[in-house]
Design an enzyme around this catalytic site. Structure first.
Site, PDB file in Angstrom:
ATOM      1  N   CYS A  30       0.861  -1.188   0.000  1.00  0.00           N
ATOM      2  CA  CYS A  30       0.000   0.000   0.000  1.00  0.00           C
ATOM      3  C   CYS A  30       0.893   1.232   0.000  1.00  0.00           C
ATOM      4  CB  CYS A  30      -0.913   0.006   1.224  1.00  0.00           C
ATOM      5  SG  CYS A  30      -2.275   1.201   1.041  1.00  0.00           S
ATOM      6  N   LYS A  75     -12.501  -4.912   1.930  1.00  0.00           N
ATOM      7  CA  LYS A  75     -11.956  -4.025   2.956  1.00  0.00           C
ATOM      8  C   LYS A  75     -12.849  -2.806   3.095  1.00  0.00           C
ATOM      9  CE  LYS A  75      -7.907  -1.348   4.248  1.00  0.00           C
ATOM     10  NZ  LYS A  75      -6.502  -1.036   3.986  1.00  0.00           N
ATOM     11  N   ARG A 112     -11.109   7.699   3.286  1.00  0.00           N
ATOM     12  CA  ARG A 112     -10.791   6.672   2.294  1.00  0.00           C
ATOM     13  C   ARG A 112     -12.052   6.106   1.625  1.00  0.00           C
ATOM     14  NH1 ARG A 112      -5.640   6.640   3.698  1.00  0.00           N
ATOM     15  NH2 ARG A 112      -4.774   5.674   5.570  1.00  0.00           N
ATOM     16  N   GLU A 147     -16.411  -7.634  -5.209  1.00  0.00           N
ATOM     17  CA  GLU A 147     -14.971  -7.363  -5.089  1.00  0.00           C
ATOM     18  C   GLU A 147     -14.171  -8.664  -5.004  1.00  0.00           C
ATOM     19  OE1 GLU A 147     -13.043  -4.852  -5.227  1.00  0.00           O
ATOM     20  OE2 GLU A 147     -14.164  -3.037  -4.792  1.00  0.00           O
ATOM     21  N   LYS A 185     -11.874  -7.612   5.971  1.00  0.00           N
ATOM     22  CA  LYS A 185     -11.277  -6.737   6.980  1.00  0.00           C
ATOM     23  C   LYS A 185     -12.175  -5.548   7.253  1.00  0.00           C
ATOM     24  CE  LYS A 185      -7.355  -3.730   7.434  1.00  0.00           C
ATOM     25  NZ  LYS A 185      -6.443  -2.939   6.681  1.00  0.00           N
ATOM     26  N   SER A 236      -6.560  -3.307  14.299  1.00  0.00           N
ATOM     27  CA  SER A 236      -6.036  -2.593  15.470  1.00  0.00           C
ATOM     28  C   SER A 236      -7.133  -2.151  16.448  1.00  0.00           C
ATOM     29  CB  SER A 236      -5.237  -1.376  15.006  1.00  0.00           C
ATOM     30  OG  SER A 236      -6.023  -0.544  14.165  1.00  0.00           O
TER      31      SER A 236
HETATM   32  C1  PBG Z   1      -2.977   0.090   4.759  1.00  0.00           C
HETATM   33  C2  PBG Z   1      -3.552  -0.729   5.835  1.00  0.00           C
HETATM   34  C3  PBG Z   1      -4.352  -0.320   6.915  1.00  0.00           C
HETATM   35  C4  PBG Z   1      -4.520  -1.455   7.703  1.00  0.00           C
HETATM   36  C5  PBG Z   1      -3.859  -2.501   7.078  1.00  0.00           C
HETATM   37  N1  PBG Z   1      -3.297  -2.025   5.921  1.00  0.00           N
HETATM   38  C6  PBG Z   1      -4.884   1.004   7.291  1.00  0.00           C
HETATM   39  C7  PBG Z   1      -5.889   1.674   6.459  1.00  0.00           C
HETATM   40  O1  PBG Z   1      -6.395   1.157   5.476  1.00  0.00           O
HETATM   41  O2  PBG Z   1      -6.142   2.850   6.796  1.00  0.00           O
HETATM   42  C8  PBG Z   1      -5.257  -1.502   9.006  1.00  0.00           C
HETATM   43  C9  PBG Z   1      -4.806  -2.564   9.957  1.00  0.00           C
HETATM   44  C10 PBG Z   1      -5.289  -2.383  11.343  1.00  0.00           C
HETATM   45  O3  PBG Z   1      -6.080  -1.470  11.676  1.00  0.00           O
HETATM   46  O4  PBG Z   1      -4.873  -3.191  12.183  1.00  0.00           O
HETATM   47  N2  PBG Z   1      -3.854   0.623   3.843  1.00  0.00           N
END
Ligand code: PBG
Length: 327
Positions: A119, A194, A216, A232, A247, A273
């Site tokens: 990313c 996602k 986003r 998707e 996710k 997270s």
């Molecule tokens: C990168 C990415 C993100 C996460 C994984 N890859 C952050 C986002 O999309 O803002 C989140 C992982 C987590 O919250 O543990 N794009």
């Protein structure tokens, strides 16, 4: 009372309960996400994720060893660069933070299976997951850079790449670039389903990747939608994705289930997270039992149908599996 069918019959005693258990789990299906930062001697606790740290390439070994000891050998690497720019050049730099971490991990801990998050958001000055054109993320220009990033990861020793940007067509673009350079056998795990989620908040603090303006929502999915997620996933499988990820996990178990039915490739669920942070916070206040909640949430993801589980609690879960508490 006369009753032929008594479901409780199968619930007497741990031995019988284990015999008839429907969901089986194993540490080989766990992936631990790790944050690697520029610099040396760094083991820095992430304030919004107590118990999780940012490491430098020279300190990550201690964590990798701890994971191997616990029975976890799959690691997803996230890079935190010092330098950010509009094109996110650190993402595909040959000597970028993630590339150096991969080389070192490969040399010192070859038992670790190295997966990379592909990313731009940790590397762009504006924090978006791609290149901007008039304050909008330019899908097609971003594809080139993502493909370049994935290739640089493979060249530095990534065993698998995992695009998380949500651009259209990225799986095909990455597959093509990897194949053209001799990496036909490097699998792609696509963050296909996602959602634009507030559960990523602590991650963005950890990686310094919050968007400088806007959000986003023009690339990550609207959480009101589920058919769109199936679309998707099917598209990514068509483009060559080897594994499909959903996710976050906890609020999206319906999607884990539906995707499990819709595709015939392995399905991963990422307990992000914010899920970790909620459990930690609740436990630190004494409101919930951390270990029991970890077991229950992990089992729920597998029960919903995931084959692979990404979690900051990977080492703990592996231990609970070995102790027979779950799995
Ligand atoms: C990168 C990415 C993100 C996460 C994984 N890859 C952050 C986002 O999309 O803002 C989140 C992982 C987590 O919250 O543990 N794009």
């Amino acid at each position: 009372m006369e009753m032929t069918i008594r479901p409780r019959r199968l619930r007497y005693g741990e031995t019988l309960r284990k015999m008839v258990r429907e969901t089986r789990m194993d540490p080989s299906t766990l992936i631990y996400p790790i944050f690697i930062k520029e610099g040396t001697g760094i083991t820095e606790e992430i304030p919004t994720m107590p118990g999780q740290y940012r490491y430098s390439t020279d300190t990550m070994g201690a964590k990798l060893e701890e994971l191997l000891d616990a029975g976890v050998s799959n690691v997803m690497f996230f890079g935190i660069p010092d330098h950010k720019d509009a094109l996110g050049s650190g993402a595909y730099a040959q000597d970028g933070i993630i590339q150096r971490a991969l080389r070192r991990a490969k040399e010192e801990y070859p038992q670790i299976y190295r997966i990379t998050d592909v990313c731009m958001c940790e590397y762009t000055s504006h924090g978006h997951c791609g290149v901007l054109c008039n304050d909008e993320v330019d899908n097609d220009r971003t594809l080139e850079l993502l493909a370049k990033t994935a290739l640089s990861h493979a060249q530095a020793g990534a065993d698998m790449v995992a695009p998380s940007d949500m651009m259209d067509g990225r799986v095909a673009a990455i597959r093509k670039e990897l194949d053209a350079n001799g990496y036909q056998n490097t699998p792609i795990m696509s963050y296909a389903v996602k959602y634009a989620s507030a559960f990523y908040g602590p991650f963005r603090d950890a990686a310094g990747s919050a968007p400088a303006f806007g959000d986003r929502k023009s690339y990550q999915m609207d959480y009101h939608n589920s058919r769109e997620g199936i679309r998707e996933a099917l598209l990514d499988v068509q483009e060559g994705a080897d594994i499909i990820m959903v996710k976050p996990a906890l609020s999206y178990l319906d999607m884990v289930s539906r995707i499990r039915e819709a595709v015939h490739v392995p399905v991963a669920a990422y307990s992000v997270s914010g899920e970790y942070a909620m459990i930690k916070a609740g436990a630190s206040l004494g409101y919930i039992d951390e270990e029991k909640i970890i077991c229950e949430t992990a089992a729920s993801a597998y029960r919903a149908g995931c084959d692979i589980y990404l979690t900051y609690y990977a080492a703990e879960i592996a231990r609970f599996m070995k102790e027979g508490r779950i799995g």
